[in-house]
Write a protein that holds these residues in place. Sequence first.
Motif, PDB file in Angstrom:
ATOM      1  N   ILE A 130     -15.928  -0.466 -95.104  1.00 36.52           N
ATOM      2  CA  ILE A 130     -16.923  -0.966 -94.034  1.00 36.52           C
ATOM      3  C   ILE A 130     -16.185  -1.679 -92.967  1.00 36.52           C
ATOM      4  N   LEU A 131     -16.425  -1.303 -91.849  1.00 38.86           N
ATOM      5  CA  LEU A 131     -15.776  -2.185 -90.707  1.00 38.86           C
ATOM      6  C   LEU A 131     -16.843  -2.662 -89.718  1.00 38.86           C
ATOM      7  N   VAL A 132     -16.721  -3.918 -89.317  1.00 39.96           N
ATOM      8  CA  VAL A 132     -17.557  -4.578 -88.386  1.00 39.96           C
ATOM      9  C   VAL A 132     -16.866  -4.903 -87.145  1.00 39.96           C
ATOM     10  N   THR A 133     -17.515  -4.843 -85.932  1.00 43.89           N
ATOM     11  CA  THR A 133     -17.101  -5.113 -84.575  1.00 43.89           C
ATOM     12  C   THR A 133     -17.977  -6.332 -84.366  1.00 43.89           C
ATOM     13  N   ILE A 134     -17.667  -7.589 -83.978  1.00 47.73           N
ATOM     14  CA  ILE A 134     -18.392  -8.415 -83.468  1.00 47.73           C
ATOM     15  C   ILE A 134     -17.905  -9.641 -82.480  1.00 47.73           C
ATOM     16  N   THR A 135     -17.794  -8.829 -81.425  1.00 47.12           N
ATOM     17  CA  THR A 135     -16.835  -9.537 -80.267  1.00 47.12           C
ATOM     18  C   THR A 135     -17.707  -9.497 -78.932  1.00 47.12           C
ATOM     19  N   SER A 136     -16.842 -10.061 -78.060  1.00 49.13           N
ATOM     20  CA  SER A 136     -17.498  -9.949 -76.507  1.00 49.13           C
ATOM     21  C   SER A 136     -16.725  -9.142 -75.776  1.00 49.13           C
ATOM     22  N   ALA A 137     -16.029  -8.175 -76.228  1.00 48.11           N
ATOM     23  CA  ALA A 137     -15.087  -7.270 -75.505  1.00 48.11           C
ATOM     24  C   ALA A 137     -15.677  -6.511 -74.620  1.00 48.11           C
ATOM     25  N   ARG A 138     -15.080  -6.084 -73.635  1.00 45.45           N
ATOM     26  CA  ARG A 138     -15.674  -5.096 -72.641  1.00 45.45           C
ATOM     27  C   ARG A 138     -14.889  -3.946 -72.767  1.00 45.45           C
ATOM     28  N   GLU A 139     -13.874  -3.820 -73.429  1.00 46.96           N
ATOM     29  CA  GLU A 139     -13.212  -2.641 -73.615  1.00 46.96           C
ATOM     30  C   GLU A 139     -12.987  -2.370 -75.457  1.00 46.96           C
ATOM     31  N   PRO A 140     -13.063  -1.343 -75.842  1.00 49.93           N
ATOM     32  CA  PRO A 140     -13.012  -1.125 -77.226  1.00 49.93           C
ATOM     33  C   PRO A 140     -11.850  -2.105 -77.984  1.00 49.93           C
ATOM     34  N   VAL A 141     -12.123  -2.363 -79.175  1.00 44.45           N
ATOM     35  CA  VAL A 141     -11.246  -3.127 -80.096  1.00 44.45           C
ATOM     36  C   VAL A 141     -11.038  -2.235 -81.279  1.00 44.45           C
ATOM     37  N   LEU A 142     -11.979  -1.347 -81.525  1.00 44.24           N
ATOM     38  CA  LEU A 142     -11.740  -0.414 -82.598  1.00 44.24           C
ATOM     39  C   LEU A 142     -11.712   1.036 -82.068  1.00 44.24           C
ATOM     40  N   LYS A 143     -10.448   1.802 -82.639  1.00 45.04           N
ATOM     41  CA  LYS A 143     -10.305   3.128 -82.343  1.00 45.04           C
ATOM     42  C   LYS A 143     -10.616   4.038 -83.218  1.00 45.04           C
ATOM     43  N   GLY A 144     -11.187   5.041 -83.161  1.00 43.57           N
ATOM     44  CA  GLY A 144     -11.334   6.306 -84.039  1.00 43.57           C
ATOM     45  C   GLY A 144     -10.270   6.650 -84.858  1.00 43.57           C
ATOM     46  N   GLU A 145      -9.069   6.910 -84.103  1.00 39.29           N
ATOM     47  CA  GLU A 145      -7.921   7.225 -85.039  1.00 39.29           C
ATOM     48  C   GLU A 145      -7.660   6.451 -86.105  1.00 39.29           C
ATOM     49  N   TRP A 146      -8.261   5.277 -86.190  1.00 37.50           N
ATOM     50  CA  TRP A 146      -7.709   4.142 -87.386  1.00 37.50           C
ATOM     51  C   TRP A 146      -8.827   4.452 -88.670  1.00 37.50           C
ATOM     52  N   ILE A 147      -9.881   5.256 -88.307  1.00 40.32           N
ATOM     53  CA  ILE A 147     -10.903   5.028 -89.192  1.00 40.32           C
ATOM     54  C   ILE A 147     -10.694   6.286 -90.418  1.00 40.32           C
ATOM     55  N   GLY A 148     -10.865   5.769 -91.603  1.00 41.86           N
ATOM     56  CA  GLY A 148     -10.481   6.814 -92.609  1.00 41.86           C
ATOM     57  C   GLY A 148     -11.874   7.686 -93.091  1.00 41.86           C
TER      58      GLY A 148
END
Length: 319
Positions: free
Chosen positions: A187-205
């Motif tokens: 399970i991955l969660v993003t909960i930031t105020s980022a304007r640019e991606p913090v999670l990249k698809g290439e890291w996802i299994g």
Amino acid sequence: MPILLHESDIERLLTMPEAVAAVDRMFREMGEGGVINIPRRRTRLPNGMMHVMAAANPTLGYLGLKCYTVFRGKARFVVLLFSSQTGDLLSIMEADALGQRRTGAASGVATKYMARADARVVGIYGTGWQARSQLSAIAVVRHLERVYAYSRDPQRRATFAHEMSESLGVEVVPVDRPEAAAEGADILVTITSAREPVLKGEWIGTGVHVNAAGSNALIRREVDEETIRRMNRIVTDDLEQSKLEAGDLLPSIERGQLHWGQVHGLAEVVAGYYPGRASNEENTFFNSLGLAAEDIAAAAVVYEKAVAQGIGERVPMFE
């Protein structure tokens, strides 16, 4: 006569299991046509912004609105809860903690229906106040064994890891590389105020569920287009609201890599009209924007417990 409830009252009255159960029930009722949700509207000024969102849940017996302002980085939240039978104002609530817990609860509900049943490892991007409710809610619906936490501030993520380890009884490990949070995660969660991606698809299994919960504006993104491309199922809390503010989905929509017919509402999943997952190999994605209907569901729990326990200040209004 309405009752006034403060942040301290909300924190005492609303537990995470109760918030998850309330939001779960709300999405089921929404899927069955029993909930009206009005997307957020924003009033912009040079020095700040006001946001207003409303919902009605006649089955539950309530309707109401949340209004909040953000000026110079300071946010102030209030919920007004009304009876759907009489129109009486029942409660005025300070609603920062309420919003935090219902946001976590929405990710908990999505995880319940969309993550693999054997999901045990979480990777989380963001270690602020909102991140705490994300992990707490996921721990309600899955038996977690380990969490990897990443944020840019080493001290902040170390503090978060220590506090959440103690709170949940789960090993929370701070990591210093963003890709490390995704390694081996179910399970991955993003909960930031980022304007640019913090999670990249290439890291996802394979077989991973993603809760993207930090962006509710077109100028903010937490995931890249490769993340969206790798998803077999994409679900959002509300399609109408997504078309207004889903910053994580819009780039893929605009480039023709995704179309709205491929995006489903969480209410469809909870009500059983659309499966959140068909196999352990699928990757699934939940785009959480935050709905007034979630606020009203959580506020109803708070109000009913406050009345039962005699908590809250009586406000002489409309007498």
